[in-house]
Design a protein around this motif. Structure first.
Motif, PDB file in Angstrom:
ATOM      1  N   UNK A  13      14.010  -1.300   6.769  1.00  0.00           N
ATOM      2  CA  UNK A  13      14.277  -1.797   8.133  1.00  0.00           C
ATOM      3  C   UNK A  13      13.912  -0.810   9.238  1.00  0.00           C
ATOM      4  N   UNK A  14      13.824   0.465   8.903  1.00  0.00           N
ATOM      5  CA  UNK A  14      13.535   1.479   9.916  1.00  0.00           C
ATOM      6  C   UNK A  14      12.051   1.831  10.024  1.00  0.00           C
ATOM      7  N   UNK A  15      11.211   1.243   9.153  1.00  0.00           N
ATOM      8  CA  UNK A  15       9.792   1.595   9.166  1.00  0.00           C
ATOM      9  C   UNK A  15       9.119   1.161  10.466  1.00  0.00           C
ATOM     10  N   UNK A  16       8.242   2.026  10.973  1.00  0.00           N
ATOM     11  CA  UNK A  16       7.462   1.741  12.171  1.00  0.00           C
ATOM     12  C   UNK A  16       5.979   1.729  11.817  1.00  0.00           C
ATOM     13  N   UNK A  17       5.171   0.872  12.468  1.00  0.00           N
ATOM     14  CA  UNK A  17       3.738   0.828  12.180  1.00  0.00           C
ATOM     15  C   UNK A  17       3.070   2.177  12.459  1.00  0.00           C
ATOM     16  N   UNK A  18       2.149   2.555  11.569  1.00  0.00           N
ATOM     17  CA  UNK A  18       1.417   3.805  11.733  1.00  0.00           C
ATOM     18  C   UNK A  18      -0.030   3.509  12.084  1.00  0.00           C
ATOM     19  N   UNK A  28       4.872  12.872   8.924  1.00  0.00           N
ATOM     20  CA  UNK A  28       4.923  11.414   9.063  1.00  0.00           C
ATOM     21  C   UNK A  28       6.260  10.958   8.486  1.00  0.00           C
ATOM     22  N   UNK A  29       7.125  10.489   9.353  1.00  0.00           N
ATOM     23  CA  UNK A  29       8.499  10.165   8.960  1.00  0.00           C
ATOM     24  C   UNK A  29       8.803   8.716   9.334  1.00  0.00           C
ATOM     25  N   UNK A  30       9.147   7.908   8.323  1.00  0.00           N
ATOM     26  CA  UNK A  30       9.559   6.532   8.582  1.00  0.00           C
ATOM     27  C   UNK A  30       8.439   5.635   9.061  1.00  0.00           C
ATOM     28  N   UNK A  31       7.220   5.820   8.519  1.00  0.00           N
ATOM     29  CA  UNK A  31       6.065   5.053   8.982  1.00  0.00           C
ATOM     30  C   UNK A  31       5.551   4.117   7.887  1.00  0.00           C
ATOM     31  N   UNK A  32       4.959   2.998   8.336  1.00  0.00           N
ATOM     32  CA  UNK A  32       4.335   2.049   7.433  1.00  0.00           C
ATOM     33  C   UNK A  32       2.828   2.043   7.703  1.00  0.00           C
ATOM     34  N   UNK A  33       2.063   2.573   6.752  1.00  0.00           N
ATOM     35  CA  UNK A  33       0.607   2.564   6.828  1.00  0.00           C
ATOM     36  C   UNK A  33       0.137   1.303   6.106  1.00  0.00           C
ATOM     37  N   UNK A  34      -0.431   0.353   6.843  1.00  0.00           N
ATOM     38  CA  UNK A  34      -0.769  -0.939   6.254  1.00  0.00           C
ATOM     39  C   UNK A  34      -2.223  -1.298   6.524  1.00  0.00           C
ATOM     40  N   UNK A  46       0.287  18.262   4.997  1.00  0.00           N
ATOM     41  CA  UNK A  46       0.991  17.185   5.690  1.00  0.00           C
ATOM     42  C   UNK A  46       2.270  16.817   4.930  1.00  0.00           C
ATOM     43  N   UNK A  47       3.220  16.198   5.645  1.00  0.00           N
ATOM     44  CA  UNK A  47       4.465  15.751   5.027  1.00  0.00           C
ATOM     45  C   UNK A  47       4.650  14.260   5.280  1.00  0.00           C
ATOM     46  N   UNK A  48       5.002  13.531   4.225  1.00  0.00           N
ATOM     47  CA  UNK A  48       5.285  12.102   4.319  1.00  0.00           C
ATOM     48  C   UNK A  48       6.720  11.886   3.832  1.00  0.00           C
ATOM     49  N   UNK A  49       7.581  11.419   4.720  1.00  0.00           N
ATOM     50  CA  UNK A  49       8.993  11.260   4.403  1.00  0.00           C
ATOM     51  C   UNK A  49       9.393   9.807   4.661  1.00  0.00           C
ATOM     52  N   UNK A  50       9.934   9.152   3.652  1.00  0.00           N
ATOM     53  CA  UNK A  50      10.365   7.752   3.770  1.00  0.00           C
ATOM     54  C   UNK A  50       9.273   6.902   4.419  1.00  0.00           C
ATOM     55  N   UNK A  51       8.108   6.909   3.782  1.00  0.00           N
ATOM     56  CA  UNK A  51       6.955   6.141   4.272  1.00  0.00           C
ATOM     57  C   UNK A  51       6.536   5.109   3.238  1.00  0.00           C
ATOM     58  N   UNK A  52       5.884   4.048   3.705  1.00  0.00           N
ATOM     59  CA  UNK A  52       5.285   3.041   2.836  1.00  0.00           C
ATOM     60  C   UNK A  52       3.807   2.951   3.160  1.00  0.00           C
ATOM     61  N   UNK A  53       2.980   2.835   2.106  1.00  0.00           N
ATOM     62  CA  UNK A  53       1.538   2.678   2.276  1.00  0.00           C
ATOM     63  C   UNK A  53       1.121   1.454   1.488  1.00  0.00           C
ATOM     64  N   UNK A  54       0.617   0.428   2.167  1.00  0.00           N
ATOM     65  CA  UNK A  54       0.229  -0.807   1.508  1.00  0.00           C
ATOM     66  C   UNK A  54      -1.216  -1.147   1.872  1.00  0.00           C
ATOM     67  N   UNK A  55      -2.023  -1.435   0.834  1.00  0.00           N
ATOM     68  CA  UNK A  55      -3.412  -1.789   1.084  1.00  0.00           C
ATOM     69  C   UNK A  55      -4.214  -0.687   1.741  1.00  0.00           C
TER      70      UNK A  55
END
Length: 215
Positions: A13-18, A28-34, A46-55
């Motif tokens: 619920x906290x993810x933001x578009x990247x 990169x904290x709390x980001x959605x790479x789509x 680089x640091x990726x914390x609580x991130x999602x990467x789709x496609x």
């Protein structure tokens, strides 16, 4: 930590578009790479914390020594990318492809790879702890000198996968199709089924310098 869908992520619920490129030393904290494509990214440290990467597609580039914690990758493609010395903690990677990736010296802890294809991935001297390769295909992958602790390969197919000089501790190979390259001591600490032991016998005999004759 066993996420099957994006909605399973406790931080979804906290993810933001990247957007934009990846950069050295960035956080990169709390980001959605789509549905993004990164060509030759330069994101060392680089640091990726609580991130999602789709496609997401990553073509070439360097993410050496990047740190990824609580990260979810789905339908991702990494081709000839350097992930040397990266640190992965509590990550899930599903339905993704890694080809020609350099991950030597990487550290993976509590990582699940599910339905992935790994082609010519270099895990030399990597440290894998509590890692699961579920229903994956590993082709020409290199674990030479790697340390695998409580690492399992259920339902996976390993073809020309090199475990020479690997150090295994409760590494569970049961349920995997084993087309592996070994030396005399590298399977010490592995768990195999009785059927696998029979199929491995010629490899073990060869690695130990034994000659088997029935006449």
């Amino acid at each position: 930590m066993d996420w099957h869908e994006l909605a399973d992520l406790p931080f979804a619920p906290q993810l933001r578009p990247a957007g934009g490129d990846l950069a050295h030393d960035a956080v990169y904290d709390g980001l959605h790479f789509d549905q993004l494509t990164f060509a030759e990214p330069q994101a060392v440290n680089a640091r990726f914390i609580e991130c999602a990467l789709t496609g997401v597609t990553v073509q070439g580039g360097r993410l050496d020594r990047a740190r990824l914690s609580d990260v979810w990758l789905s339908d991702a493609r990494l081709v000839t990318t350097s992930l040397a010395g990266t640190d992965w903690v509590d990550a899930t990677i599903s339905a993704s492809l890694a080809a020609g990736v350099e991950a030597y010296g990487a550290q993976l802890r509590r990582v699940v790879l599910r339905g992935c294809k790994l082609d010519s991935v270099n895990f030399r001297e990597a440290v894998l702890t509590d890692v699961r390769f579920e229903d994956c295909e590993l082709l020409d992958c290199d674990f030479a000198g790697a340390q695998l602790t409580r690492t399992a390969f259920p339902g996976s197919r390993l073809a020309r996968t090199d475990f020479s000089r690997a150090r295994l501790d409760q590494a569970d190979l049961r349920g995997a199709e084993l087309g592996i390259i070994i030396d005399s001591g590298c399977l010490r600490g592995a768990v195999v089924s009785s059927a696998q032991l029979v199929s491995l016998a010629p490899l073990l005999a060869h690695a130990m310098g034994m000659t088997v004759k029935d006449d």
